[in-house]
Design an enzyme around this catalytic site. Structure first.
Site, short mmCIF file in Angstrom:
data_model
loop_
_atom_site.label_atom_id
_atom_site.label_comp_id
_atom_site.label_asym_id
_atom_site.label_seq_id
_atom_site.Cartn_x
_atom_site.Cartn_y
_atom_site.Cartn_z
N LYS A 1 0.81 -1.35 0.02
CA LYS A 1 0.00 0.10 -0.03
C LYS A 1 0.88 1.23 0.06
O LYS A 1 2.04 1.23 0.74
CB LYS A 1 -0.91 0.18 1.28
CG LYS A 1 -2.06 1.00 1.26
CD LYS A 1 -2.90 0.89 2.47
CE LYS A 1 -3.79 2.13 2.77
NZ LYS A 1 -4.54 1.98 3.85
N SER B 1 -9.52 2.12 3.34
CA SER B 1 -8.47 2.71 2.25
C SER B 1 -7.76 1.91 1.55
O SER B 1 -6.89 2.42 0.37
CB SER B 1 -7.92 3.82 2.85
OG SER B 1 -6.91 3.45 4.14
N SER C 1 -9.28 -0.23 7.40
CA SER C 1 -8.80 -0.02 5.99
C SER C 1 -8.18 -1.40 5.35
O SER C 1 -7.92 -1.55 4.19
CB SER C 1 -7.70 1.06 5.91
OG SER C 1 -8.46 2.23 6.08
#
Length: 608
Positions: free
Chosen positions: A205, A281, A305
């Protein structure tokens, strides 16, 4: 006047009198012109304060925080009582080499014959390739990491040419991927792979450092003010196991959103339906795993997330106990709610990646005194018995508070099957003050995010953030120091309630999200959107594990009537990752529906 509320000490609360109140978030859903107009007003001094005060008033912020006497003293980061050792586990030394830890975890997995699946029945129901399938194919010389890399690169380049943009990776260097794959191929040719993770493709990420890529947090500017000089600790552990790190995965800007919308680089689409969000996210990590392009990915989870997008994309996502993994080298390494966690297609692959990245930071070892990490030992006789003896906590009114009854029905069926097949007992529980928990979480994560971003925002970078990030920051700026302390007082109360519940149950079970993947409004692609009702539905069951630092895992259990994935969430006692992973494996094996092949799926192992 007359607004003052006084709470009883947590130990005196009468749980029989607790009434469940469904969440009802009061806020406009905005996109396009009206979103810009709203934001412009929200950022005007004076007018903005009035708007945010109205929003907070409508959602009872002041009533629950400012006007309430909370008798507990603050808990500024999770504090856990000592825990009983978990049964049927193998302990893992935090200071051991990551590749040795992964080898130990591998020995604990159930027996599996990759050969039968490699040449298996083509008409059988869809299944993802496991890490053990890749290792078998490499060792048997059916393919090489370099051959797989070429298929991976062509798929990513296809993604990068989509219009409108919907990238999985926002920093990607094909030559760097080829270089890692060539080194892995050579190790297999020489007969000395570093670990079972050698040659396994993984995405990172964009808020976790992976040298030599920048870490932008999917903003347009973070790389200008923060240089990446080395891997994050968790990434260096994967690299030492031979994993092929493919680049930086797309995300909701700065992690401050639950849909995965990103107007800077384009919004990643859900592999099961490209007209829908992945959830956020960690949108890119979940989508790249669900698409078959990576066996695993690392995400961060400060407010669901990892778990939200994993659930919406039909994969497994683990949020470990706060402090279980070293956060050094991530954009959120200084908060009290976030962790770095693995996303994978199966529970066993999640365990292998978790074994590689675990290990607390030196500071957390002193302050949190973590229990020794361990993994479930599926090869032991005790393993099945320890599933059978589990007591599962269910707060029925909360469990059923979902946007679609498909979710509560599927998750309820899993509990029934666990009872039938394994003898697990479901215990009715009550969790007080869920509304207070949501407020305490948003004040905590909001204040921590704002503290980290303020220097750059005041330096002029704030105007270059997306509209929805700026809207969130406008709300966060309205929080006071007193609000923050009140939130931490609530954290201590809520920790007390949950530790009392864990005297009666081993694991709390909920749906992962209150809705399946939401549709992306066409106007939201260019400028983003604010839709707190959707946020509320996605985060309904998520907050506990973040505010209280508890471990939680989401595992896919089936699909709604539109064919969209549904996940079930297991929340465990502090440091008890092995227990929730063992139950997740039992659910995956005996309770979940057959998997459907996502619309967007690539078989990069066989190239079919």
């Amino acid at each position: 006047m007359g607004n003052k509320r006084v709470m009883l000490p947590a130990s005196e609360v009468d749980l029989t009198a607790v009434k469940y109140i469904p969440e009802n978030i009061q806020a406009p859903h905005l996109t396009g012109f009206w979103f810009k107009f709203f934001l412009n007003l929200a950022e005007v001094p004076g007018i903005g304060s009035l708007i945010m005060n109205r929003l907070k008033n409508d959602n009872k912020f002041d009533e629950k925080l400012k006007y309430t006497v909370i008798p507990e003293c603050p808990m500024f980061k999770p504090e856990f009582p000592p825990q009983e050792p978990e049964p049927a586990v193998v302990n893992i030394e935090e200071d051991a080499k990551p590749e040795d830890r992964v080898e130990l975890a591998l020995k604990c997995l159930p027996e599996y014959d990759p050969a039968s699946n490699w040449s298996g029945d083509k008409t059988a129901s869809f299944r993802y390739w496991k890490i053990r399938d890749y290792a078998y194919a490499y060792r048997s010389k059916f393919t090489t990491p370099l051959m797989v890399a070429e298929r991976f690169i062509s798929a990513i380049e296809e993604f990068n040419n989509k219009n409108p943009a919907a990238p999985l990776l926002i920093s990607f260097d094909p030559d760097e991927v080829r270089k890692q794959a060539a080194a892995s191929t050579q190790r297999f040719e020489q007969g000395n792979p570093l670990s079972i993770l050698d040659g396994i493709f993984m995405a990172i990420k964009d808020d976790i450092d992976c040298y030599s890529h920048p870490s932008k947090g999917a903003t347009a500017w973070m790389h200008e003010v923060r240089e990446v000089k080395k891997d994050a600790v968790s990434v260096s552990r994967l690299r030492s196991c031979g994993a092929i790190l493919v680049g930086k995965a797309n995300m909701h800007e700065l992690g401050l959103g639950t849909t995965g919308n990103n107007a800077n680089y384009g919004t990643t689409r859900n592999p099961h339906d490209p007209d829908r969000y992945t959830g956020g996210s960690s949108s890119g990590p979940a989508a790249i795993v669900a698409s078959g392009l990576c066996s695993a990915a690392l995400g961060t989870d400060g407010g669901g997330s990892v778990r939200i997008p994993s659930s919406l994309c039909g994969v497994v996502g683990l949020k470990s106990t706060y402090g279980r993994t070293d956060m050094t080298g991530s954009l959120c390494d200084d908060g009290t709610v976030a962790i770095i966690g693995p996303i994978a297609t199966t529970v066993e692959d999640t365990i292998l990646v978790y074994a590689a990245i675990l290990g607390s930071s030196p500071a957390d070892r002193i302050s949190l005194r973590p229990s020794l990490p361990c993994v479930p030992n599926f090869s032991s006789q005790e393993s099945l018995q320890s599933v059978e003896s589990l007591r599962l906590g269910k707060y029925t009114e909360w469990f059923n508070d979902v946007f679609s009854t498909d979710i509560s029905d599927k998750c309820g069926n899993v509990l029934s099957r666990l009872s039938e097949k394994h003898g697990c007992k479901t215990v009715e529980i009550v969790i007080p003050e869920l509304h207070e928990m949501r407020l305490a979480h948003v004040v905590s994560i909001g204040s921590e995010s704002l503290c980290a971003l303020n220097p750059d925002c005041y330096d002029g970078k704030g105007e270059r953030l997306t509209y929805d990030t700026r809207t969130n920051l406008a709300l966060f700026r309205s929080f006071t120091a007193a609000d923050y302390v009140a939130a931490q007082r609530l954290r201590r109360r809520l920790m007390y309630f949950h530790m009392e519940i864990f005297k009666r149950v081993d694991i709390i079970v909920t749906p992962t999200t209150g809705m399946t993947a939401p549709i992306i409004p066409p106007g939201a692609l260019k400028v983003g959107e604010t839709n707190l009702q959707v946020t509320g539905n996605l985060m309904r069951f998520i907050i506990t594990a973040n505010l209280l630092g508890l471990p939680a895992v989401t595992v896919p259990v089936g699909y709604d009537k539109q064919g969209l994935p549904i996940g079930i969430q297991l929340i465990g006692r502090p440091w008890c990752e092995a227990s929730i992973l063992r139950l997740a494996a039992a659910i995956e094996e005996t309770c979940a529906e057959p998997k459907k092949k996502p619309l967007q799926y690539y078989d990069i192992l066989k190239g079919n």
